[in-house]
Design a protein around this motif. Structure first.
Motif, short mmCIF file in Angstrom:
data_model
loop_
_atom_site.label_atom_id
_atom_site.label_comp_id
_atom_site.label_asym_id
_atom_site.label_seq_id
_atom_site.Cartn_x
_atom_site.Cartn_y
_atom_site.Cartn_z
N ALA A 90 -17.52 -14.39 7.07
CA ALA A 90 -17.96 -13.33 7.98
C ALA A 90 -19.32 -13.70 8.59
N HIS A 91 -19.64 -13.03 9.68
CA HIS A 91 -20.97 -13.15 10.29
C HIS A 91 -21.96 -12.38 9.42
N GLY A 92 -23.18 -12.88 9.37
CA GLY A 92 -24.26 -12.17 8.71
C GLY A 92 -25.38 -11.92 9.70
N ASN A 95 -30.74 -12.75 7.80
CA ASN A 95 -30.81 -13.33 6.45
C ASN A 95 -29.93 -12.60 5.44
N ALA A 96 -28.79 -12.10 5.85
CA ALA A 96 -27.86 -11.42 4.96
C ALA A 96 -27.45 -12.36 3.83
N ARG A 97 -27.24 -11.79 2.66
CA ARG A 97 -26.84 -12.58 1.49
C ARG A 97 -25.59 -12.00 0.81
N PRO A 116 -27.55 -20.81 8.03
CA PRO A 116 -27.74 -20.50 9.45
C PRO A 116 -26.51 -20.94 10.24
N SER A 117 -26.14 -20.12 11.19
CA SER A 117 -25.01 -20.46 12.03
C SER A 117 -25.49 -21.32 13.19
N ALA A 118 -24.76 -22.38 13.42
CA ALA A 118 -25.10 -23.28 14.53
C ALA A 118 -24.53 -22.77 15.85
N ASP A 121 -26.08 -16.26 16.74
CA ASP A 121 -27.28 -15.76 16.07
C ASP A 121 -26.92 -15.26 14.69
N GLY A 122 -27.81 -15.43 13.75
CA GLY A 122 -27.58 -14.95 12.40
C GLY A 122 -27.07 -16.04 11.48
N THR A 123 -26.33 -15.61 10.47
CA THR A 123 -25.87 -16.51 9.43
C THR A 123 -24.35 -16.48 9.32
N LEU A 124 -23.84 -17.48 8.64
CA LEU A 124 -22.43 -17.53 8.29
C LEU A 124 -22.35 -17.29 6.79
N LEU A 125 -21.58 -16.28 6.38
CA LEU A 125 -21.46 -15.90 4.98
C LEU A 125 -20.08 -16.30 4.46
#
Length: 174
Positions: A90-92, A95-97, A116-118, A121-125
């Motif tokens: 899922a998208h984060g 700095n979602a954990r 970090p998602s390339a 924006d945001g992170t990949l969880l």
């Protein structure tokens, strides 16, 4: 990689995360409800243009929520047939954990690997868990699940007829 019902694909062992990254690339958003808008009450309605898509091939199954024939995927579940386990991507945000899911009042917070998602924006969880979690059992029954980001809820609802793909996915996973 695009979601397409007409072309099955294999989730190769070394390419699973790469495939998930490609699928998670788009930035458009599904409808979001805040807690103040009654985000936890009632069954949500399907969203025009978004749906659940299930693919099975060579002992592996994938269930993804997004836009058909596009790279826009909000939630991605994958499993090996009969394993009773699934990998969740899922998208984060910010700095979602964890991946925080809800379906019909059942909720679960899954501590997630975060990077970090390339491509957005945001992170990949990512999380590996079991299919017998109450939130997944309820999702299987109701045909919808929601992802929480802070106090905002994105609902992922199956359109009439596509609930079968949700059931088929969980049946395949075991």
């Amino acid at each position: 990689m695009k979601i397409a019902l007409h072309r099955p694909f294999r989730l190769a062992a070394g390419l699973g995360l790469i495939s998930a990254l490609a699928l998670m690339g788009a930035c458009a958003t599904a409808p979001v409800m805040s807690l103040s808008e009654g985000g936890r009450s009632g069954a949500p309605a399907p969203v025009e243009g978004y749906d659940w898509f299930m693919h099975a091939d060579a002992g592996e199954a994938v269930l993804a929520y997004g836009v058909a024939d596009s790279d826009e995927v909000k939630l991605y579940l994958a499993c090996r047939a009969g394993s009773g386990r699934l990998d969740l991507t899922a998208h984060g945000h910010d700095n979602a954990r964890e991946i925080y899911l809800e379906s019909g009042g059942d909720t679960e917070r899954f501590p997630a690997a975060s990077e970090p998602s390339a491509i957005h924006d945001g992170t990949l969880l990512t999380v590996s868990t079991t299919t017998d979690q109450p939130v997944f059992l309820r999702f299987r029954r109701l045909g919808w699940i929601a992802a929480w980001h802070g106090d905002a809820r994105e609902v992922y609802v199956a359109h009439p007829g596509s609930e079968k793909g949700v059931e088929d996915f969980f049946s395949a996973c075991g």
